[in-house]
Design a protein around this motif. Structure first.
Motif, PDB file in Angstrom:
ATOM      1  N   PRO A  99       9.031  13.303 -28.992  1.00 42.55           N
ATOM      2  CA  PRO A  99       8.775  14.209 -30.125  1.00 42.55           C
ATOM      3  C   PRO A  99       7.724  15.276 -29.823  1.00 42.55           C
ATOM      4  CG  PRO A  99       8.961  11.948 -30.881  1.00 42.55           C
ATOM      5  CD  PRO A  99       9.034  11.880 -29.394  1.00 42.55           C
ATOM      6  N   ALA A 100       6.631  14.938 -29.139  1.00 44.56           N
ATOM      7  CA  ALA A 100       5.578  15.940 -28.871  1.00 44.56           C
ATOM      8  C   ALA A 100       6.127  17.068 -27.995  1.00 44.56           C
ATOM      9  CB  ALA A 100       4.382  15.279 -28.203  1.00 44.56           C
ATOM     10  N   LEU A 101       7.003  16.731 -27.083  1.00 46.86           N
ATOM     11  CA  LEU A 101       7.611  17.752 -26.218  1.00 46.86           C
ATOM     12  C   LEU A 101       8.569  18.628 -27.022  1.00 46.86           C
ATOM     13  CD1 LEU A 101       8.298  19.008 -23.449  1.00 46.86           C
ATOM     14  CD2 LEU A 101       9.904  17.133 -23.083  1.00 46.86           C
ATOM     15  N   VAL A 102       9.378  17.987 -27.844  1.00 48.12           N
ATOM     16  CA  VAL A 102      10.334  18.743 -28.665  1.00 48.12           C
ATOM     17  C   VAL A 102       9.583  19.744 -29.556  1.00 48.12           C
ATOM     18  CG1 VAL A 102      12.037  18.525 -30.528  1.00 48.12           C
ATOM     19  CG2 VAL A 102      12.074  16.918 -28.606  1.00 48.12           C
ATOM     20  N   ALA A 106       9.893  23.747 -29.440  1.00 50.62           N
ATOM     21  CA  ALA A 106      10.307  24.482 -30.646  1.00 50.62           C
ATOM     22  C   ALA A 106       9.306  25.593 -30.946  1.00 50.62           C
ATOM     23  CB  ALA A 106      10.428  23.523 -31.827  1.00 50.62           C
ATOM     24  N   ARG A 107       8.024  25.336 -30.680  1.00 51.46           N
ATOM     25  CA  ARG A 107       7.001  26.376 -30.899  1.00 51.46           C
ATOM     26  C   ARG A 107       7.172  27.518 -29.910  1.00 51.46           C
ATOM     27  NH1 ARG A 107       3.421  22.212 -31.620  1.00 51.46           N
ATOM     28  NH2 ARG A 107       2.676  22.346 -29.481  1.00 51.46           N
ATOM     29  N   PRO A 110      10.890  30.492 -29.732  1.00 51.04           N
ATOM     30  CA  PRO A 110      11.038  31.829 -30.343  1.00 51.04           C
ATOM     31  C   PRO A 110      10.083  32.861 -29.743  1.00 51.04           C
ATOM     32  CG  PRO A 110      10.474  30.138 -31.990  1.00 51.04           C
ATOM     33  CD  PRO A 110      10.283  29.530 -30.657  1.00 51.04           C
ATOM     34  N   GLN A 111       9.169  32.410 -28.866  1.00 53.21           N
ATOM     35  CA  GLN A 111       8.150  33.335 -28.358  1.00 53.21           C
ATOM     36  C   GLN A 111       8.379  33.742 -26.899  1.00 53.21           C
ATOM     37  OE1 GLN A 111       4.032  32.604 -29.809  1.00 53.21           O
ATOM     38  NE2 GLN A 111       4.803  30.546 -30.160  1.00 53.21           N
ATOM     39  N   GLY A 112       9.562  33.464 -26.392  1.00 50.15           N
ATOM     40  CA  GLY A 112       9.863  33.896 -25.023  1.00 50.15           C
ATOM     41  C   GLY A 112      10.097  32.725 -24.097  1.00 50.15           C
ATOM     42  N   LEU A 113      11.164  32.827 -23.301  1.00 46.50           N
ATOM     43  CA  LEU A 113      11.532  31.730 -22.416  1.00 46.50           C
ATOM     44  C   LEU A 113      11.213  32.040 -20.960  1.00 46.50           C
ATOM     45  CD1 LEU A 113      14.996  30.860 -23.996  1.00 46.50           C
ATOM     46  CD2 LEU A 113      12.788  29.777 -24.410  1.00 46.50           C
ATOM     47  N   LEU A 335       8.367  28.455 -20.946  1.00 47.38           N
ATOM     48  CA  LEU A 335       8.970  27.194 -21.368  1.00 47.38           C
ATOM     49  C   LEU A 335       8.436  26.026 -20.533  1.00 47.38           C
ATOM     50  CD1 LEU A 335      11.196  26.498 -23.490  1.00 47.38           C
ATOM     51  CD2 LEU A 335      12.727  26.216 -21.541  1.00 47.38           C
ATOM     52  N   GLN A 336       8.376  26.235 -19.219  1.00 49.63           N
ATOM     53  CA  GLN A 336       7.861  25.173 -18.346  1.00 49.63           C
ATOM     54  C   GLN A 336       6.401  24.864 -18.660  1.00 49.63           C
ATOM     55  OE1 GLN A 336       8.646  27.022 -14.548  1.00 49.63           O
ATOM     56  NE2 GLN A 336      10.460  25.765 -14.194  1.00 49.63           N
ATOM     57  N   LEU A 337       5.620  25.912 -18.888  1.00 50.61           N
ATOM     58  CA  LEU A 337       4.195  25.697 -19.151  1.00 50.61           C
ATOM     59  C   LEU A 337       3.992  24.914 -20.448  1.00 50.61           C
ATOM     60  CD1 LEU A 337       2.865  29.209 -18.060  1.00 50.61           C
ATOM     61  CD2 LEU A 337       2.539  27.041 -16.853  1.00 50.61           C
ATOM     62  N   ALA A 338       4.758  25.268 -21.474  1.00 47.98           N
ATOM     63  CA  ALA A 338       4.648  24.540 -22.748  1.00 47.98           C
ATOM     64  C   ALA A 338       5.053  23.078 -22.552  1.00 47.98           C
ATOM     65  CB  ALA A 338       5.537  25.208 -23.800  1.00 47.98           C
ATOM     66  N   ALA A 339       6.120  22.873 -21.762  1.00 46.99           N
ATOM     67  CA  ALA A 339       6.602  21.506 -21.538  1.00 46.99           C
ATOM     68  C   ALA A 339       5.594  20.702 -20.714  1.00 46.99           C
ATOM     69  CB  ALA A 339       7.957  21.552 -20.841  1.00 46.99           C
ATOM     70  N   LEU A 340       5.038  21.340 -19.696  1.00 43.14           N
ATOM     71  CA  LEU A 340       4.042  20.642 -18.865  1.00 43.14           C
ATOM     72  C   LEU A 340       2.837  20.241 -19.708  1.00 43.14           C
ATOM     73  CD1 LEU A 340       4.095  22.784 -15.601  1.00 43.14           C
ATOM     74  CD2 LEU A 340       4.350  20.291 -15.702  1.00 43.14           C
ATOM     75  N   ARG A 341       2.360  21.172 -20.496  1.00 42.91           N
ATOM     76  CA  ARG A 341       1.159  20.900 -21.287  1.00 42.91           C
ATOM     77  C   ARG A 341       1.391  19.741 -22.264  1.00 42.91           C
ATOM     78  NH1 ARG A 341      -2.923  25.249 -24.104  1.00 42.91           N
ATOM     79  NH2 ARG A 341      -4.464  23.679 -24.694  1.00 42.91           N
TER      80      ARG A 341
END
Ligand SMILES: Cc1ncc(COP(=O)(O)O)c(C=O)c1O
Length: 459
Positions: A99-102, A106-107, A110-113, A335-341
């Motif tokens: 869930p935290a990754l999803v 999701a955040r 919409p702000q760029g992939l 996207l990768q950075l958000a997922a890694l974090r």
């Protein structure tokens, strides 16, 4: 009850009970999955009927078509549920869609992939990687194959040496120069399975048995090897654990000969939050982690020691401007950075590992009891949450020994028989992973199903 398998089934020589088990499981699979069969039939324009040809390596007569993967459970298009211990062959080590990754995705979505520019997550990700794995300089790639390729290139650039060394039985992804093996007679050559490779890869790649300190000493003596690349324990044949003192010798000899040490933690991340290397103090010069590091979003990371980064930077400054052969367009994306974090901060936590390891203990105890009850010459090997049934009475010390512990027909029959009983394990060998989402009840189901399958083989 003590059951013993006929010797030929243990040796994997397709005895009648193994084929009967497989035939029975196949009939059940096909007979109860009309939608799966229809979906599989509607793939005319896919090569081999699958989007990536490894997906036809499963033991199923037609591919299992996944409707949903959540936590540690899959549901197929026919509505059958599976306790998932394969977990995307480690890509979903922390469970499917945590869930935290999803939420983080999701955040970000919409702000760029893909911007080819960093986001504010970048610095935080660097800090998280440095703290967790103990190396100070990091780069992001898209697969572990890429990260290994880039790290090897960096090692060659930093040292100015041409060769690399790999251990027999290793797999480091689709990295050309690692596709070598030792023949039964101990002769180095390209892997017999490798396609489309006209070069003799052993020209620049040395290959020796894992756990062989004398061979390592000899292979590095002429100081032409830039880098030794290894997993801390080999996990791509039957699991081969390091013998006591091997890693200390590996680090001492590599340092003495000016050879860099690249530890590939892509699978052994199962061991502890900082992987096997951090837990055992291995002190690599370069470290690669892929697959699960961003929770299943295509991402890998490679880290360097300060000294390796300094030498790499010098090499880069000496080279002409232009294509370095290191990096790809989608790497380091928002996207990768958000997922890694999200994965590093909220998913792959100490608490998650405590849960994973406790369940892996339970699985090891349960499977050992099943194996002992049946009197089978097998044992369990572990790297934390990674549990493997090895079909040999003693731990394997080399890739050659691990190859002898492989019985493809027997393994395929067991995998399919487990699958129709609602349990999924890795298609390649008998590997099982416990995730933060896995439950004790799921472990008990796997143990019970394994016991039932072994009993069927011994009927
Ligand atoms: C140890 C190790 N390194 C690297 C890789 C390559 O990972 P990917 O296929 O995601 O590039 C694998 C794949 O199984 C692996 O097991």
């Amino acid at each position: 009850m003590t059951v013993s398998l006929p010797a030929e089934s243990v040796s994997g020589a397709s005895p009648s009970r193994v084929s009967a088990l497989r035939a029975e499981a196949e009939a059940l699979y096909l007979g109860t999955r009309p939608r799966t069969r229809a979906a599989a039939a509607a793939t005319t324009h896919l090569y081999d009927g699958v989007p990536m040809h490894w997906m036809s390596d499963w033991s199923t007569p037609v591919p299992l078509i996944v409707q949903e993967a959540r936590g540690a459970r899959l549901t197929d298009v026919d509505g059958h549920g599976y306790e998932d211990f394969c977990l995307g062959d480690t890509a979903a080590l922390f469970g499917h869609s945590p869930p935290a990754l999803v939420e983080a995705l999701a955040r970000q979505m919409p702000q760029g992939l893909a911007t080819m520019l960093p986001t504010p997550d970048a610095g935080a990700v660097g800090d998280l990687l440095a703290r967790r794995f103990g190396l100070p300089r990091w780069q992001i790639a898209t697969t572990a194959s890429d990260a290994n390729r880039f790290a090897l290139r960096a090692a060659r650039a930093a040292t100015g040496r041409p060769r690399i060394l790999v251990f027999d039985g290793a797999y480091h992804g689709a990295v050309d120069e690692t596709f070598v093996e030792l023949s039964a007679a101990g002769t180095p050559g390209n892997k017999a399975s490798l396609l489309g490779e006209p070069r003799d890869l052993t020209t620049l790649t040395r290959i020796i048995p894992f756990n062989d300190v004398a061979a390592l000493e000899e292979a590095l003596a002429d100081r032409t090897v830039a880098c030794v690349i290894t997993e801390p324990a080999l996990t791509n044949c039957a699991m081969v654990l390091p013998t006591p003192g091997f890693h200390a010798a590996l680090r001492e000899i590599t340092r003495r000969t000016g050879t860099l040490l690249l530890i590939d933690e892509t699978h052994t991340l199962s061991t502890a939050p900082g992987g096997y290397a951090a837990l055992h103090g291995l002190e690599p010069d370069l470290l690669v982690v892929g697959k699960a590091i961003a929770g299943g979003v295509p991402t890998a990371v490679w880290g360097m020691s300060e000294e390796t980064a300094r030498r790499f930077r010098q090499a880069k400054q000496r080279a002409a401007d232009g294509h370095s052969g290191i990096g790809t367009t989608l790497s380091g994306s928002p996207l990768q950075l958000a997922a890694l974090r999200a994965t590093l901060e909220q998913v792959a936590t100490e608490a998650a590992y405590a849960h994973m390891n406790a369940l892996a203990d339970r699985l090891e105890t349960g499977l050992t009891a099943v194996i002992d009850r049946a009197g089978l010459p097998w044992h369990i090997a572990r790297c934390g949450a990674r549990v493997e049934v090895v079909r040999a009475p003693q731990p394997c010390r080399t890739g050659a020994e691990a190859r002898l512990a492989h019985f493809p027909a027997l393994e395929a029959a067991i995998h399919l028989a487990l699958l129709v009983r609602g349990v999924l394990i890795s298609p390649f060998h008998d590997m099982m992973l416990c995730s933060p989402a896995t439950t004790a009840a799921q472990v008990d189901r796997l143990v019970a199903a394994t016991g039932e399958v072994i009993d069927r083989l011994a009927d």
